[in-house]
Scaffold this motif. Structure first.
Motif, PDB file in Angstrom:
ATOM      1  N   UNK A 105      32.216  29.208  10.082  1.00 47.11           N
ATOM      2  CA  UNK A 105      32.697  29.880   8.880  1.00 47.11           C
ATOM      3  C   UNK A 105      34.154  29.488   8.694  1.00 47.11           C
ATOM      4  N   UNK A 106      34.447  28.880   7.549  1.00 42.43           N
ATOM      5  CA  UNK A 106      35.827  28.495   7.232  1.00 42.43           C
ATOM      6  C   UNK A 106      36.428  29.618   6.394  1.00 42.43           C
ATOM      7  N   UNK A 114      43.808  32.584  11.832  1.00 41.93           N
ATOM      8  CA  UNK A 114      42.425  32.136  12.062  1.00 41.93           C
ATOM      9  C   UNK A 114      41.890  31.437  10.808  1.00 41.93           C
ATOM     10  N   UNK A 115      41.449  30.202  10.985  1.00 42.45           N
ATOM     11  CA  UNK A 115      40.877  29.448   9.867  1.00 42.45           C
ATOM     12  C   UNK A 115      39.367  29.272  10.011  1.00 42.45           C
ATOM     13  N   UNK A 116      38.872  29.307  11.255  1.00 43.84           N
ATOM     14  CA  UNK A 116      37.445  29.081  11.515  1.00 43.84           C
ATOM     15  C   UNK A 116      36.912  30.139  12.458  1.00 43.84           C
ATOM     16  N   UNK A 117      35.676  30.546  12.227  1.00 40.76           N
ATOM     17  CA  UNK A 117      34.956  31.395  13.165  1.00 40.76           C
ATOM     18  C   UNK A 117      33.614  30.733  13.434  1.00 40.76           C
ATOM     19  N   UNK A 147      33.755  28.620   3.217  1.00 40.66           N
ATOM     20  CA  UNK A 147      32.574  27.780   3.389  1.00 40.66           C
ATOM     21  C   UNK A 147      31.810  28.241   4.630  1.00 40.66           C
ATOM     22  N   UNK A 148      30.490  28.211   4.548  1.00 39.22           N
ATOM     23  CA  UNK A 148      29.618  28.544   5.674  1.00 39.22           C
ATOM     24  C   UNK A 148      28.711  27.346   5.890  1.00 39.22           C
ATOM     25  N   UNK A 149      28.738  26.782   7.085  1.00 40.00           N
ATOM     26  CA  UNK A 149      27.877  25.635   7.337  1.00 40.00           C
ATOM     27  C   UNK A 149      27.212  25.748   8.702  1.00 40.00           C
ATOM     28  N   UNK A 150      26.052  25.087   8.809  1.00 36.10           N
ATOM     29  CA  UNK A 150      25.360  25.071  10.089  1.00 36.10           C
ATOM     30  C   UNK A 150      26.221  24.349  11.099  1.00 36.10           C
TER      31      UNK A 150
END
Length: 155
Positions: A105-106, A114-117, A147-150
């Motif tokens: 998760x961006x 925090x930029x990414x989880x 953005x949400x990516x696999x």
């Protein structure tokens, strides 16, 4: 060699696509190849998956329209394909299909470093995204999600 009018060809092919409930995602005319290659990526307007048959059924009328238009006075190859599966999750169907899968998760948090989880996709509501991070459920408001990516698992 005459200049090829990409926008006229694109307009022509969009009409062919619209009649068949298809949408052109991208059109790339490779004039540096001989014969030139017209590469078209299509998707269904209703979001369903594109089959090989869909590509084949679009190919013939697309070819006929190009021939009848006289926009190209050289030989060409028409390549029709679909964009395939994106690793970005956007539709409700994506979120149902990939529940429990690892996701990145961006974030666009202005007040946080925090930029990414990373975690397992847990739930999506209209207001937030919930991911499971090492057994703890973290709810992230959608206005903080870019953005949400696999996630592709790396060793």
């Amino acid at each position: 060699m005459n200049k090829i009018n990409n926008s006229k060809i694109e307009t022509l092919l969009k009409k062919v696509a619209n009649v068949r409930a298809l949408q052109i995602c991208s059109l790339n005319i490779k004039t540096h190849q001989n014969p030139i290659v017209i590469e078209i990526f299509i998707k269904k307007t209703n979001g369903d998956d594109i089959s090989l048959d869909d590509c084949a059924l679009f190919s013939t009328p697309a070819s006929e329209e190009i021939e009848n238009s006289n926009l190209l006075n050289c030989s060409y190859v028409l390549e029709i394909s679909s964009q395939g599966v994106s690793d970005e999750l956007t539709s409700e169907r994506d979120f149902k299909t990939f529940k429990g899968f690892p996701v990145n998760v961006e974030l666009n948090q202005k007040n946080s470093k925090i930029k990414f989880l990373n975690g397992l996709l847990y739930e999506k509501s209209k207001d937030y995204l919930a991911i499971n991070i090492k057994g703890k459920i973290k709810k992230i408001p959608f206005d903080e999600v870019l953005k949400i990516s696999l996630s592709t698992l790396k060793d």
